[in-house]
Design a protein around this motif. Structure first.
Motif, short mmCIF file in Angstrom:
data_model
loop_
_atom_site.label_atom_id
_atom_site.label_comp_id
_atom_site.label_asym_id
_atom_site.label_seq_id
_atom_site.Cartn_x
_atom_site.Cartn_y
_atom_site.Cartn_z
N ILE A 71 3.80 5.93 -5.84
CA ILE A 71 3.53 5.90 -7.32
C ILE A 71 2.57 7.26 -7.44
CG2 ILE A 71 2.40 5.11 -9.37
CD1 ILE A 71 3.48 2.09 -8.24
N ASP A 72 1.62 7.48 -6.57
CA ASP A 72 0.57 8.47 -6.70
C ASP A 72 1.21 9.62 -6.24
OD1 ASP A 72 -1.36 6.25 -7.27
OD2 ASP A 72 -2.18 6.53 -5.09
N GLN A 109 3.55 0.55 -12.44
CA GLN A 109 3.03 -0.24 -11.38
C GLN A 109 4.01 -0.99 -10.69
OE1 GLN A 109 1.01 -4.01 -13.23
NE2 GLN A 109 0.75 -2.47 -14.47
N ASP A 166 2.35 1.87 -3.61
CA ASP A 166 1.19 2.35 -4.14
C ASP A 166 1.12 3.69 -4.12
OD1 ASP A 166 0.61 0.05 -5.70
OD2 ASP A 166 -0.89 -0.62 -4.63
N GLU A 182 0.90 7.40 -11.47
CA GLU A 182 -0.29 6.31 -11.51
C GLU A 182 -0.55 6.45 -12.98
OE1 GLU A 182 -4.88 5.54 -10.09
OE2 GLU A 182 -3.64 7.39 -8.98
N GLY A 183 -0.62 5.24 -13.57
CA GLY A 183 -1.18 5.02 -14.80
C GLY A 183 0.32 4.85 -15.70
N GLU A 184 1.48 4.99 -15.23
CA GLU A 184 2.64 5.15 -15.85
C GLU A 184 3.44 3.89 -15.43
OE1 GLU A 184 3.42 7.27 -18.24
OE2 GLU A 184 1.48 8.08 -18.04
N ASP A 227 0.86 -1.39 -0.12
CA ASP A 227 -0.02 0.13 -0.08
C ASP A 227 0.92 1.07 -0.19
OD1 ASP A 227 -2.46 -1.51 0.17
OD2 ASP A 227 -2.53 -1.57 2.15
N GLU A 272 3.48 0.52 -17.22
CA GLU A 272 2.16 0.41 -17.60
C GLU A 272 1.84 0.14 -19.22
OE1 GLU A 272 -1.13 1.49 -15.72
OE2 GLU A 272 -0.34 1.29 -13.79
#
Length: 178
Positions: A95-96, A105, A92, A101-103, A89, A140
């Motif tokens: 990343i945010d 993972q 993640d 995010e979306g780039e 968590d 991603e």
């Protein structure tokens, strides 16, 4: 293990991930030498989180033709699978926080990986068992291209379970021996 974690991870990648074809997308990036192996010196989750943020930024700023994916191996921290799983968590959230995010993972691999609802010795857990705890940083866009090019990506899981059932947990362990 007293062995060099990067050497053990390379052997795992070659023998299990590519050798057993657990990830049909791994062979191409390995053949092009586009996998970055990073050995973390972290001994605390805070240090690992800092290293993860550094690696996320580095991967995002690097041409995918040079490095497409990173394996951040951290043998001194999060050796307990449940602690590791809880840390995901935070990964993640990093990343945010970096706006990735979306780039990018994170895929999770651990020597004691256990899917929810499975027994520890369920051979299916071996799909995510690595010699050392690690965070696999994936672009991603690369994942989407690989999946789109694969005729039936949903069949990968079933094929992996069939392969591993034929090998068994002990056979999988032997496969990774030096």
């Amino acid at each position: 293990m007293d062995e060099d974690p990067i050497a053990a991870t390379r052997r795992w990648l070659q023998r299990a991930v590519i050798g057993l074809n657990l990830c049909p997308f791994a062979k191409a990036v390995q053949a092009k030498d586009q996998i970055r192996f990073v050995l973390s010196a972290a001994t605390t989750t805070e240090q690992l989180l800092e290293e993860l943020a550094t690696e996320l930024a580095w991967l995002n700023d690097t041409d995918p033709a040079v490095v497409d994916t990173t394996l951040l191996i951290h043998p001194q921290v999060l050796t307990d699978f449940y602690d590791y799983n809880d840390f995901l968590d935070q990964a993640d959230a990093a990343i945010d926080a970096l706006g990735l995010e979306g780039e990018i993972q994170v895929a999770s691999f651990h020597p004691d990986y256990q899917f929810a609802g499975s027994d520890f010795d369920d051979v299916g857990n071996c799909t995510n068992r690595s010699p050392y705890p690690m965070l696999h940083l994936l672009r991603e866009a690369s994942v989407e291209r690989a999946v789109a090019a694969f005729p039936d990506p949903d069949a990968i899981v079933d094929r992996n379970i069939e392969t591993l059932e034929g090998l068994g947990v002990e056979g999988y362990r032997k496969l990774l021996e030096p």
